[in-house]
Scaffold this motif. Structure first.
Motif, PDB file in Angstrom:
ATOM      1  N   GLY A   1       0.784  -1.217   0.000  1.00 41.67           N
ATOM      2  CA  GLY A   1       0.000   0.000   0.000  1.00 41.67           C
ATOM      3  C   GLY A   1       0.816   1.268   0.000  1.00 41.67           C
TER       4      GLY A   1
ATOM      5  N   PRO B   1      -5.291   0.515  -3.028  1.00 42.92           N
ATOM      6  CA  PRO B   1      -6.150  -0.294  -2.164  1.00 42.92           C
ATOM      7  C   PRO B   1      -6.289  -1.755  -2.576  1.00 42.92           C
TER       8      PRO B   1
ATOM      9  N   ASP C   1      -9.425   4.508   0.028  1.00 44.59           N
ATOM     10  CA  ASP C   1     -10.645   3.703   0.023  1.00 44.59           C
ATOM     11  C   ASP C   1     -11.209   3.678   1.442  1.00 44.59           C
TER      12      ASP C   1
ATOM     13  N   ARG D   1      -5.602  -5.030  -0.140  1.00 49.36           N
ATOM     14  CA  ARG D   1      -6.531  -6.144   0.101  1.00 49.36           C
ATOM     15  C   ARG D   1      -5.856  -7.490  -0.164  1.00 49.36           C
TER      16      ARG D   1
ATOM     17  N   LEU E   1     -12.089   0.229   2.896  1.00 45.87           N
ATOM     18  CA  LEU E   1     -10.902  -0.561   3.231  1.00 45.87           C
ATOM     19  C   LEU E   1     -10.272  -0.051   4.517  1.00 45.87           C
TER      20      LEU E   1
ATOM     21  N   ARG F   1      -1.721   4.080   1.255  1.00 48.31           N
ATOM     22  CA  ARG F   1      -2.682   4.188   0.155  1.00 48.31           C
ATOM     23  C   ARG F   1      -4.057   3.641   0.532  1.00 48.31           C
ATOM     24  N   ALA F   2      -4.162   2.990   1.662  1.00 49.26           N
ATOM     25  CA  ALA F   2      -5.476   2.557   2.146  1.00 49.26           C
ATOM     26  C   ALA F   2      -6.399   3.737   2.370  1.00 49.26           C
TER      27      ALA F   2
END
Length: 358
Positions: free
Chosen positions: A201, A206, A230, A210, A233, A226-227
């Motif tokens: 991330g 996202p 979202d 995951r 998420l 980078r989560a």
């Protein structure tokens, strides 16, 4: 404003070679008769675009620095200086990350390489008053079977105290390798009680987060920034208690964000994420742990109470013993209670054995 160097904190994202002082790199290169790219010695933070060419340049420079670490003495020096630098910035717990395969040829194999780092961590902990534990990391650039070998080796030295292996990681370019193929190595590590702490991330978004969460069941996510793109998420990570090792300077250095202001630190914290600030690779990105807290204060507007909360989050996300956590958390409370932060110095490490945190 209270002195951030006196705020007790834990440092959970620092790479072995990347922790090196520029002066130390120069000494080692001279001692081994090696020439270095001038950019490694000019003191300017690395800035590359967030694409494969940018990563290639970063990796080429990192490899050039790593090639200067060629002896047991070099390895011990790195650990000692990393502990000293962290102690000077208020870090009471350092979980330094190392891939022993890079240094194995110079010391007789991966087992001696791990044992040298662990012994150096014990010595440095006693010398500088900062607990130093180790995260062993596999590389996405190597075969997943190599990761299993490292996981089994890590399991032999599992523990929570100074000079013990506390976690198992997966590093290098997130765009390389099949995440699911490394799952078996992480199962080996988790069975031994090690924390799962893979990277994910930062270069990818996202969807990659995951994948990492599903395949590797992280306790902490290296970067994970980078989560924030979202919200659903991010809510899942918060609910699962997955900590994010956020390294603002390296996010900017690798071109993920144009500047520190664009790093979504405030968004992550406001969403309830457990965030542990880290320096990643100070040798290349030009700033250590203290600068990450200073940026939270000056760029993102964190109050002293919010900075104390960040420090608490880092301590709670560490694999330190319950005794060490209590000692450091008490130091955070004392720092916040003092008008100038001068009372925040955590008590020195005890020579007594540490009870397990779990």
């Amino acid at each position: 404003m209270r002195d951030l160097a006196k705020l007790p904190k834990a440092h959970l994202h620092l790479h072995f070679t990347g922790s090196m002082r520029t002066s130390t790199l120069q000494d080692m290169a001279t001692g081994h008769g090696l020439r270095l790219p001038s950019v490694l010695l000019d003191g300017d933070p690395l800035r590359v675009p967030a694409d494969e060419r940018g990563w290639f340049r970063f990796q080429r420079l990192y490899d050039a620095a790593r090639a200067c670490v060629r002896s047991e003495a070099d390895m011990r020096r790195l650990v000692d200086e990393a502990a000293a630098d962290d102690a000077a910035e208020g870090s009471g717990r350092l979980e330094i990350q190392v891939d022993p395969t890079s240094y194995a040829p110079f010391v007789g194999g991966i087992t001696p390489a791990v044992e040298i780092v662990l012994d150096a961590a014990r010595v440095a902990s006693a010398a500088h008053g900062t607990e130093v534990a180790v995260v062993v990391a596999a590389s996405r650039m190597r075969h997943p079977l190599d990761a299993r070998t490292l996981a089994r080796l890590s399991a032999r030295y599992a523990g929570q105290g100074p000079g013990e292996v506390v976690g198992f990681g997966l590093s290098n370019d997130e765009r390389r390798g099949d995440t699911e193929e490394f799952a078996a190595a992480f199962r080996i590590a988790r069975r031994a009680g090690l924390a799962s702490v893979p990277h994910g991330g930062e270069l990818l978004g996202p969807d990659h987060v995951r994948q990492v969460v599903s395949a590797l069941a992280p306790e902490r996510l290296g970067h994970g920034v980078r989560a924030g793109e979202d919200p659903a998420l991010l809510d899942e990570l918060v609910a699962a208690g997955v900590a994010l090792e956020v390294c603002p300077s390296s996010n900017v250095g690798l071109g993920v964000y144009p500047d520190l202001e664009a790093v979504p630190l405030r968004r992550l914290v406001d969403a309830g994420a457990r965030v542990a600030l880290g320096a990643d690779d100070p040798l290349l990105f030009g700033s250590r742990l203290g600068a990450q807290y200073e940026a939270a204060r000056t760029v993102h507007g964190f109050t002293d109470a919010e900075l104390a909360a960040l420090a608490r989050s880092s301590i709670e996300a560490s694999r330190a013993s319950s005794g060490t956590r209590a000692r450091l958390l008490a130091g955070v409370d004392a720092w916040l209670a003092s008008p100038d932060g001068g009372a925040g110095d955590a008590p020195p490490l005890s020579s007594a054995s540490h009870p397990p945190a779990r």
